[in-house]
Scaffold this motif. Structure first.
Motif, PDB file in Angstrom:
ATOM      1  N   VAL A 183       6.848   0.000 -38.244  1.00 11.19           N
ATOM      2  CA  VAL A 183       7.054   1.249 -38.978  1.00 11.19           C
ATOM      3  C   VAL A 183       5.966   2.252 -38.593  1.00 11.19           C
ATOM      4  O   VAL A 183       4.773   1.940 -38.636  1.00 11.19           O
ATOM      5  CB  VAL A 183       7.046   1.002 -40.498  1.00 11.19           C
ATOM      6  CG1 VAL A 183       7.180   2.322 -41.247  1.00 11.19           C
ATOM      7  CG2 VAL A 183       8.166   0.047 -40.891  1.00 11.19           C
ATOM      8  N   VAL A 184       6.400   3.437 -38.224  1.00 11.90           N
ATOM      9  CA  VAL A 184       5.469   4.521 -37.905  1.00 11.90           C
ATOM     10  C   VAL A 184       5.336   5.475 -39.080  1.00 11.90           C
ATOM     11  O   VAL A 184       4.236   5.858 -39.480  1.00 11.90           O
ATOM     12  CB  VAL A 184       5.927   5.276 -36.643  1.00 11.90           C
ATOM     13  CG1 VAL A 184       4.964   6.420 -36.324  1.00 11.90           C
ATOM     14  CG2 VAL A 184       6.035   4.330 -35.463  1.00 11.90           C
ATOM     15  N   ILE A 185       6.467   5.878 -39.642  1.00  6.96           N
ATOM     16  CA  ILE A 185       6.493   6.810 -40.774  1.00  6.96           C
ATOM     17  C   ILE A 185       7.547   6.327 -41.758  1.00  6.96           C
ATOM     18  O   ILE A 185       8.634   5.889 -41.355  1.00  6.96           O
ATOM     19  CB  ILE A 185       6.822   8.251 -40.322  1.00  6.96           C
ATOM     20  CG1 ILE A 185       5.807   8.744 -39.296  1.00  6.96           C
ATOM     21  CG2 ILE A 185       6.857   9.200 -41.515  1.00  6.96           C
ATOM     22  CD1 ILE A 185       6.147  10.097 -38.713  1.00  6.96           C
ATOM     23  N   ALA A 186       7.242   6.406 -43.044  1.00  3.42           N
ATOM     24  CA  ALA A 186       8.195   6.097 -44.106  1.00  3.42           C
ATOM     25  C   ALA A 186       8.209   7.268 -45.083  1.00  3.42           C
ATOM     26  O   ALA A 186       7.183   7.592 -45.698  1.00  3.42           O
ATOM     27  CB  ALA A 186       7.815   4.804 -44.830  1.00  3.42           C
ATOM     28  N   GLU A 187       9.363   7.934 -45.209  1.00  6.77           N
ATOM     29  CA  GLU A 187       9.481   9.128 -46.034  1.00  6.77           C
ATOM     30  C   GLU A 187      10.563   8.939 -47.084  1.00  6.77           C
ATOM     31  O   GLU A 187      11.683   8.527 -46.754  1.00  6.77           O
ATOM     32  CB  GLU A 187       9.822  10.347 -45.175  1.00  6.77           C
ATOM     33  CG  GLU A 187       8.800  10.664 -44.103  1.00  6.77           C
ATOM     34  CD  GLU A 187       9.278  11.788 -43.199  1.00  6.77           C
ATOM     35  OE1 GLU A 187       8.665  12.867 -43.221  1.00  6.77           O
ATOM     36  OE2 GLU A 187      10.272  11.574 -42.480  1.00  6.77           O
ATOM     37  N   GLU A 188      10.234   9.244 -48.319  1.00  5.41           N
ATOM     38  CA  GLU A 188      11.218   9.220 -49.392  1.00  5.41           C
ATOM     39  C   GLU A 188      11.998  10.528 -49.391  1.00  5.41           C
ATOM     40  O   GLU A 188      11.415  11.608 -49.415  1.00  5.41           O
ATOM     41  CB  GLU A 188      10.519   9.020 -50.744  1.00  5.41           C
ATOM     42  CG  GLU A 188       9.814   7.675 -50.882  1.00  5.41           C
ATOM     43  CD  GLU A 188       9.212   7.502 -52.256  1.00  5.41           C
ATOM     44  OE1 GLU A 188       9.468   8.383 -53.118  1.00  5.41           O
ATOM     45  OE2 GLU A 188       8.491   6.516 -52.475  1.00  5.41           O
ATOM     46  N   ARG A 193      17.223   7.829 -50.685  1.00  5.33           N
ATOM     47  CA  ARG A 193      17.044   6.943 -49.550  1.00  5.33           C
ATOM     48  C   ARG A 193      15.655   7.104 -48.950  1.00  5.33           C
ATOM     49  O   ARG A 193      14.929   8.055 -49.271  1.00  5.33           O
ATOM     50  CB  ARG A 193      18.119   7.208 -48.485  1.00  5.33           C
ATOM     51  CG  ARG A 193      19.545   6.964 -48.983  1.00  5.33           C
ATOM     52  CD  ARG A 193      20.559   7.276 -47.897  1.00  5.33           C
ATOM     53  NE  ARG A 193      20.455   6.335 -46.779  1.00  5.33           N
ATOM     54  CZ  ARG A 193      21.132   5.212 -46.688  1.00  5.33           C
ATOM     55  NH1 ARG A 193      21.959   4.851 -47.668  1.00  5.33           N
ATOM     56  NH2 ARG A 193      21.011   4.421 -45.643  1.00  5.33           N
ATOM     57  N   VAL A 194      15.304   6.187 -48.077  1.00  5.28           N
ATOM     58  CA  VAL A 194      14.012   6.218 -47.396  1.00  5.28           C
ATOM     59  C   VAL A 194      14.276   6.338 -45.905  1.00  5.28           C
ATOM     60  O   VAL A 194      15.083   5.583 -45.341  1.00  5.28           O
ATOM     61  CB  VAL A 194      13.189   4.954 -47.694  1.00  5.28           C
ATOM     62  CG1 VAL A 194      11.839   5.014 -46.985  1.00  5.28           C
ATOM     63  CG2 VAL A 194      12.982   4.797 -49.199  1.00  5.28           C
ATOM     64  N   ARG A 195      13.626   7.290 -45.270  1.00  2.52           N
ATOM     65  CA  ARG A 195      13.782   7.495 -43.828  1.00  2.52           C
ATOM     66  C   ARG A 195      12.605   6.868 -43.097  1.00  2.52           C
ATOM     67  O   ARG A 195      11.445   7.197 -43.373  1.00  2.52           O
ATOM     68  CB  ARG A 195      13.880   8.986 -43.501  1.00  2.52           C
ATOM     69  CG  ARG A 195      14.169   9.284 -42.044  1.00  2.52           C
ATOM     70  CD  ARG A 195      14.493  10.746 -41.851  1.00  2.52           C
ATOM     71  NE  ARG A 195      13.405  11.606 -42.263  1.00  2.52           N
ATOM     72  CZ  ARG A 195      13.505  12.923 -42.403  1.00  2.52           C
ATOM     73  NH1 ARG A 195      14.682  13.509 -42.189  1.00  2.52           N
ATOM     74  NH2 ARG A 195      12.477  13.647 -42.786  1.00  2.52           N
TER      75      ARG A 195
END
Length: 818
Positions: A183-188, A193-195
């Protein structure tokens, strides 16, 4: 020869000047008889051959001769004035200001080519232009031409090198596979959903032979322990990058290529965490920064709450995926969406707040401030602060460009130079172009530099105007009058800033987004004071106080400012008219760019040369033909304007982003879904009887609609259902990659899914003058493919194959009874 002063000294009777006859007086014989010279006559008299009376020429001949003499004198004076003005411009350094212009011209030329060039000929062109420029130094005009060509070639090479260096592996076809990655980036996101942005490590079931290096996937839920740097696995559906949603629109595969994203999609289930450790040193630093960003964003959301918390997180750490779409749309309609994107405004407010706080702190120690260059100290600390702001905001391209621009200005302060100058802007533009050439063709680069150049040029022109005027000392005023005057000046300055920046970026916004904000001036005048005086200063104070745990009051006040901003934006958005303006010609944008360059960089009367370019830009705006029908690249969606501001589509549930883009491009206000009937229940004896402007009527695997021009459009799911439409349709779209043209009539245009998979979305143009003429079609992607389009040839649809289906597992054989 005696001059005028010498004659006066030698004798009173001496005539001033020199007679040409006296030059030959000593050579004439003494006895020579003086020659009788004729009396001078007016220029208009002509003696006849017999010495008779003078003849007067016609009056028209005299007027023509005077006109020619006046024209020659006027042209000579104008030419001399141009030479003087051009020399003045060169002495003032306009040649350096034009360096980024020529670099950008080379970059644009590279990206506008139909085929990918090699690297050797551009390099040879650079070497040749450099030699010619060095040889021609003795001829200034020729030298300038070769230097301009040299910088164009350098821009071309910079773009080619970036394309070669990026070389992003792109997914060629849709596939389902089990992947493992980091995982590099986790955005809500706002929809819950989570991108996830993931660096792929391996794939299985099936194993991809040409897997991308990085993908972007969404998931319903993620494990609580998942963070940046975690190893995850899961079964996902991967999709190749999409192309433009219509010809001449923004190319998402181009953006994915230079962003390093080789595919997108979603997890079919919830991803699982394998390990939360990141062994790579470089990756661990990046992961630590990303985890810090997420932690700060979570703290801000929990403290501020609501959509205000999402916007606060976007302003401080650059995470804006969680902002609700209705708020995003309201800010777009009112022209204040630039507040959300971390750009020059935010960098300048952060640096200005830091410098103001430091200068105020230094003022508390007058002895130290009087002996030390505290302004330079404040500029140096502000430079470090915006560098930290750049890192914590995610080092996005817009923030990176803004940092370069502001860093140049702060460094200028350190070296006792003027900060806000066109020269510093040119240095920033050169740095951005050489680092990220592909940004030149993007809306962010064009709009930000256009607005900044216009503001800097207008400020410089106003400063020169004020310096040339003699002003009397200001009269003494009461405090109330003084305060009211300052407020009026501030409001006027804010209004002019919004007008200048909006005018400079209007055509770029229309070209890229097909929309304008009619009430943007009102919105910016109402909201920018809140952002400048409340939101951003308290954002900076909260960031400084956050390590000590005392940021709550500052975030609270920042949230109140954001509440007011959201309310004002929503109220103005309700009163804003439709902002869709349709398409404009690329010639208009190019002419406006030339006018902007001349108007902002010239300092003499030569800036008036921008006027004809600006007028030509306005006149060429409507020189573009609006498509009569648009087809998506997957052949699922077709849109057709039917008059009255309505846009008919062939599916009840459509891609919202695509339809919104098509609505703005076709200046439509409402979407008309198809009318669906049971198979063989559509009561149309002859499709030709459909009135022009009919929406789509669908039954079974066939949809029929009629354009206002009278052309009939048929949409079929396969070749068999399309065959009956060959007798009446002008256009047939077949949603089947294995199908081929079922019609023998060459006047019928048939578009298959295979053709769209190869050449992208399409725009169709009907001929209103001839009902029997074959429709014209334009595709979004041209061949041969550029590097960001090469993956298109590997999709199953482009190869004429049906969609991939996983083999079904054989049923378990019943075991014999024991």
């Amino acid at each position: 020869m005696a001059g005028r002063g010498r004659g006066a000294v030698e004798g009173e009777g001496t005539t001033a000047g020199v007679s040409e006859r006296l030059l030959f007086a000593g050579t004439a014989p003494a006895e020579a008889t003086p020659v009788s010279l004729p009396m001078p006559r007016p220029a208009g008299e002509i003696l006849p051959p017999d010495g008779g009376a003078a003849l007067q020429p016609p009056q028209s001949a005299t007027i023509d001769r005077i006109r020619r003499q006046f024209s020659r004198a006027s042209f000579s004076a104008f030419r001399q004035s141009v030479v003087v003005a051009a020399t003045t411009e060169l002495d003032r350094g306009i040649a350096f200001l034009l360096v980024p212009v020529f670099l950008a011209a080379g970059v644009i030329f590279y990206f506008s080519l139909n085929a990918e060039p090699d690297l050797y000929r551009p390099q040879a062109a650079v070497a040749l232009m450099a030699v010619c420029a060095a040889i021609s130094r003795s001829w200034p005009k020729t030298h300038l031409l070769f230097m301009a060509a040299l910088f164009c070639a350098l821009g071309f090479v910079a773009a080619k090198v970036e394309t070669w260096r990026t070389a992003t592996p792109m997914l060629g076809s849709e596939i389902q596979t089990r992947l493992t990655g980091r995982v590099v980036i986790a955005e809500e996101m706002a929809n819950g959903r989570v991108r996830l942005t993931i660096d792929l490590i391996s794939t299985a079931h099936p194993t991809l032979r040409y897997a991308p290096d990085r993908v972007r996937l969404s998931a319903h839920r993620i494990p609580p322990e998942m963070k940046a740097g975690s190893l995850v696995t899961g079964y996902a559906r991967l999709l190749p990058p999409t192309g433009p949603v219509r010809p001449e629109s923004y190319d998402f595969s181009f953006d994915s290529y230079f962003s390093g994203i080789g595919g997108s999609g979603f997890f079919l289930g919830d991803p699982k965490v394998i390990s939360t450790t990141d062994p790579a040193a470089g990756a661990s630093i990046t992961s630590a920064i990303e985890n810090a960003r997420e932690a700060i964003a979570g703290h801000i959301r929990s403290t501020v709450g609501g959509p205000e918390g999402e916007i606060a997180a976007a302003l401080i750490v650059g995470i804006r995926a969680g902002i609700p779409e209705d708020i995003n749309e309201a800010m777009r309609r009112t022209g204040i969406y630039h507040i959300i994107s971390i750009s020059g405004l935010h960098m300048a407010l952060v640096a200005g707040t830091i410098m103001l706080l430091l200068r105020g702190a230094f003022a508390l120690f007058p002895d130290f401030s009087s002996r030390r260059p505290v302004k330079k100290y404040a500029a140096a600390i502000a430079l470090v602060s915006i560098a930290a702001y750049l890192v914590i905001s995610g080092v996005v391209v817009a923030a990176e460009r803004s940092f370069i621009m502001l860093a140049v200005m702060l460094v200028a302060v350190l070296f006792d130079r003027a900060a806000l100058t066109m020269r510093n802007l040119a240095i920033s533009a050169v740095a951005v172009i050489l680092v990220s050439p592909h940004e030149v063709v993007g809306p962010s680069f064009q709009m930000s530099f256009a607005a900044t150049a216009a503001l800097v040029g207008a400020y410089a022109g106003w400063a020169d105007y004020r310096a040339s005027k003699e002003r009397a000392p200001p009269a003494k005023r009461s405090f109330l009058r003084f305060l009211s005057r300052k407020l009026a000046v501030g409001a006027g300055g804010a209004a002019m800033t919004s007008i200048i920046a909006g005018s400079a970026t209007a055509l770029f916004a229309i070209w890229h987004f097909q929309r304008v904000s009619p009430l943007s001036l009102l919105a910016n005048l109402a909201i920018m004071p809140i952002v400048s005086l409340i939101v951003m200063p308290f954002a900076v104070l909260s960031a400084l106080a956050m390590p000590f745990g005392i940021d709550g009051p500052f975030l609270y006040l920042m949230g109140k400012g954001l509440t007011a901003m959201i309310a004002i934006s929503a109220w103005i958005s309700q009163w804003s008219p439709v902002d869709a303006v349709g398409l404009i010609s690329i010639q208009s944008v190019l002419l406006a760019t030339i006018a902007l360059v001349i108007a902002t960089m010239a300092t003499t009367w030569l800036r008036l040369a921008a006027v004809p370019f600006a007028l030509a830009s306005l006149l060429t705006i409507p020189q573009v033909r609006t498509p009569d029908l648009l087809i998506s690249e997957d052949a699922h969606l077709v849109a057709m304007p039917i008059g009255g501001g309505e846009l008919a589509i062939n599916r009840a549930r459509s891609n919202e982003f695509t339809t919104d883009n098509w609505k703005r491009a076709l200046k439509a206000e409402a979407i008309v879904p198809p009318e669906t009937f049971a198979k063989d229940a559509l009561d149309i004896a002859d499709p030709v009887d459909l009135p022009p402007g009919s929406p789509f009527y669908c039954t079974g695997d066939l949809c029929i609609g009629r354009h206002p021009s009278g052309a009939i459009v048929a949409l079929a799911e396969n070749r068999n259902s399309a065959r009956p439409a060959c007798s009446f349709a002008d256009l047939i779209v077949i949603n089947d990659a294995t199908a081929y043209n079922p019609c023998r009539d060459p006047r019928v245009l048939v578009v298959t899914k295979r053709q769209l998979a190869r050449d992208g979305s399409a725009a169709v143009f009907f001929d209103p003058q001839s009902a029997t003429a074959r429709p014209a079609i334009q595709y979004a992607v041209e061949k041969p493919y550029r590097p960001w389009h090469e993956q298109r040839s590997y999709s199953r649809e482009a190869r004429g194959l049906p969609p991939y289906k996983r083999p079904e597992k054989p049923e378990a054989k019943p075991q014999p009874a024991q």
